[in-house]
Design an enzyme around this catalytic site. Structure first.
Site, PDB file in Angstrom:
ATOM      1  CG  HIS A 150      45.153  45.890  50.234  1.00 60.34           C
ATOM      2  ND1 HIS A 150      45.539  46.739  49.261  1.00 60.34           N
ATOM      3  CD2 HIS A 150      45.213  46.709  51.269  1.00 60.34           C
ATOM      4  CE1 HIS A 150      45.719  48.099  50.045  1.00 60.34           C
ATOM      5  NE2 HIS A 150      45.639  47.314  51.309  1.00 60.34           N
ATOM      6  NE  ARG A 151      44.089  50.900  50.439  1.00 56.48           N
ATOM      7  CZ  ARG A 151      45.264  51.620  50.255  1.00 56.48           C
ATOM      8  NH1 ARG A 151      44.250  52.372  49.264  1.00 56.48           N
ATOM      9  NH2 ARG A 151      46.487  52.017  49.934  1.00 56.48           N
ATOM     10  CD  GLU A 160      43.539  47.050  54.677  1.00 53.98           C
ATOM     11  OE1 GLU A 160      44.561  47.529  54.874  1.00 53.98           O
ATOM     12  OE2 GLU A 160      42.950  47.161  53.735  1.00 53.98           O
ATOM     13  CG  ASP A 220      42.561  51.653  54.775  1.00 51.59           C
ATOM     14  OD1 ASP A 220      44.501  51.061  55.491  1.00 51.59           O
ATOM     15  OD2 ASP A 220      42.810  51.297  53.691  1.00 51.59           O
ATOM     16  CG  HIS A 274      44.062  54.569  52.750  1.00 56.98           C
ATOM     17  ND1 HIS A 274      45.277  55.161  51.534  1.00 56.98           N
ATOM     18  CD2 HIS A 274      45.187  53.226  52.600  1.00 56.98           C
ATOM     19  CE1 HIS A 274      46.391  54.612  52.436  1.00 56.98           C
ATOM     20  NE2 HIS A 274      46.802  53.311  52.683  1.00 56.98           N
ATOM     21  CD  GLU A 294      46.597  50.100  57.653  1.00 48.87           C
ATOM     22  OE1 GLU A 294      46.415  50.120  56.617  1.00 48.87           O
ATOM     23  OE2 GLU A 294      47.173  51.130  57.770  1.00 48.87           O
ATOM     24  CE  LYS A 332      46.402  53.870  56.374  1.00 51.26           C
ATOM     25  NZ  LYS A 332      47.294  53.302  56.020  1.00 51.26           N
ATOM     26  CG  ASP A 386      45.603  46.406  45.497  1.00 59.30           C
ATOM     27  OD1 ASP A 386      45.288  46.162  47.026  1.00 59.30           O
ATOM     28  OD2 ASP A 386      46.074  46.784  45.379  1.00 59.30           O
TER      29      ASP A 386
HETATM   30  O1  G3P Z   1      46.937  46.554  56.318  1.00 58.55           O
HETATM   31  C1  G3P Z   1      47.637  46.283  55.396  1.00 58.55           C
HETATM   32  C2  G3P Z   1      48.239  47.357  54.670  1.00 58.55           C
HETATM   33  O2  G3P Z   1      46.612  47.850  53.654  1.00 58.55           O
HETATM   34  C3  G3P Z   1      48.948  48.672  54.970  1.00 58.55           C
HETATM   35  O3  G3P Z   1      49.470  50.259  54.111  1.00 58.55           O
HETATM   36  O4  G3P Z   1      49.121  52.111  53.064  1.00 58.55           O
HETATM   37  O5  G3P Z   1      47.906  49.708  51.635  1.00 58.55           O
HETATM   38  O6  G3P Z   1      47.121  51.398  54.160  1.00 58.55           O
HETATM   39  P1  G3P Z   1      47.876  50.905  53.126  1.00 58.55           P
HETATM   40 CA    CA Z   2      45.380  49.603  54.558  1.00 57.51          CA
END
Ligand code: G3P
Ligand code: CA
Length: 225
Positions: free
Chosen positions: A7-8, A34, A36, A49, A101, A103, A220
């Site tokens: 995640h990120r 993943e 953004d 993000h 993503e 965003k 994460d």
């Molecule tokens: O893509 C899953 C998750 O990243 C979505 O929420 O706020 O972390 O971008 P957020």
């Molecule tokens: Ca995200």
């Protein structure tokens, strides 16, 4: 086993959405990363993000109001730079799946252009999944290029996400893990969708998602998956 997706990058260890964070995730041998994206004022997609710079940089204001040149002068958590999507893709270099993503607003077109360029350079469309909470952006991608795999993000309503997914021929649903049960994961998969869930960080929640046989877990701490 579900795909393990950072995640990120590896947000639990290194400043989110930075090249260092993506390197860390690659070192954990993730199956996917993943990230953004926002469109900045000079037209490039930057990997970031929040809609505003304030939380994690020394700048202030909306990301979309700054040119790439201006954004590059900022530091993230005092030492890192905001990367462009191309810089991140060059770093990943086909080593894993990339979940982009969308965003920010108006990100679909630039994203499709970049994916097309990378496919022309030897990447597969299946190396990407473009997700968003913003239905308009996903609809826009679907209109521009039907080859781009799509994922519908939801933090509130799985059924609504599936209903929308049908209209854009999405490949995956990306629900917050709190929405899931063994039964609704199976029902979603039976309808032909992959279930990639987020942001699953505790051992207890990871074990539960494994039990539900989700297709991908976004964390994460991708090394814990
Ligand atoms: O893509 C899953 C998750 O990243 C979505 O929420 O706020 O972390 O971008 P957020
Ligand atoms: Ca995200």
């Amino acid at each position: 086993m579900p795909l393990k997706i950072g995640h990120r990058g590896a947000k639990g260890y290194v400043a989110e959405n930075t090249l260092a964070s993506f390197k860390k995730a690659l070192n954990f041998n993730v199956n996917g990363i993943e990230l953004d994206v926002h469109l900045c004022a000079s037209g490039e997609l930057v990997v970031f993000h929040d809609f505003t710079l304030d939380r994690i940089t020394n700048g202030s204001g909306e990301v979309s109001q700054f040119t790439l040149n201006e954004l590059k002068k900022l530091t993230v958590q005092d030492r890192f730079k905001i990367p462009t999507l191309q810089e991140v893709l060059d770093l990943i270099d086909k080593k894993c799946l990339v979940n982009i993503e969308l965003k920010g607003k108006n990100t679909a077109s630039a994203c499709c252009e970049i994916i097309k360029n990378y496919v022309e350079k030897g990447w597969e469309y299946s190396s990407f999944i473009v997700s968003s909470f913003q239905h308009l952006e996903l609809e826009h991608v679907f209109k521009i290029n039907k080859n781009v795999p799509l994922g519908v993000l939801t933090k509130a309503n799985l059924e609504e996400a599936i209903t929308f997914a049908e209209t854009i021929n999405a490949k995956a649903i990306h629900p917050n893990f709190s929405l899931l049960s063994k039964r609704n994961v199976k029902a979603t998969q039976d309808k032909g969708y992959l279930v990639n869930t987020w942001t699953v960080n505790t051992e207890k929640a990871i074990a539960r998602m494994n039990l539900y046989n989700v297709d991908g877990i976004i964390s994460d701490f991708p090394d814990k998956l």
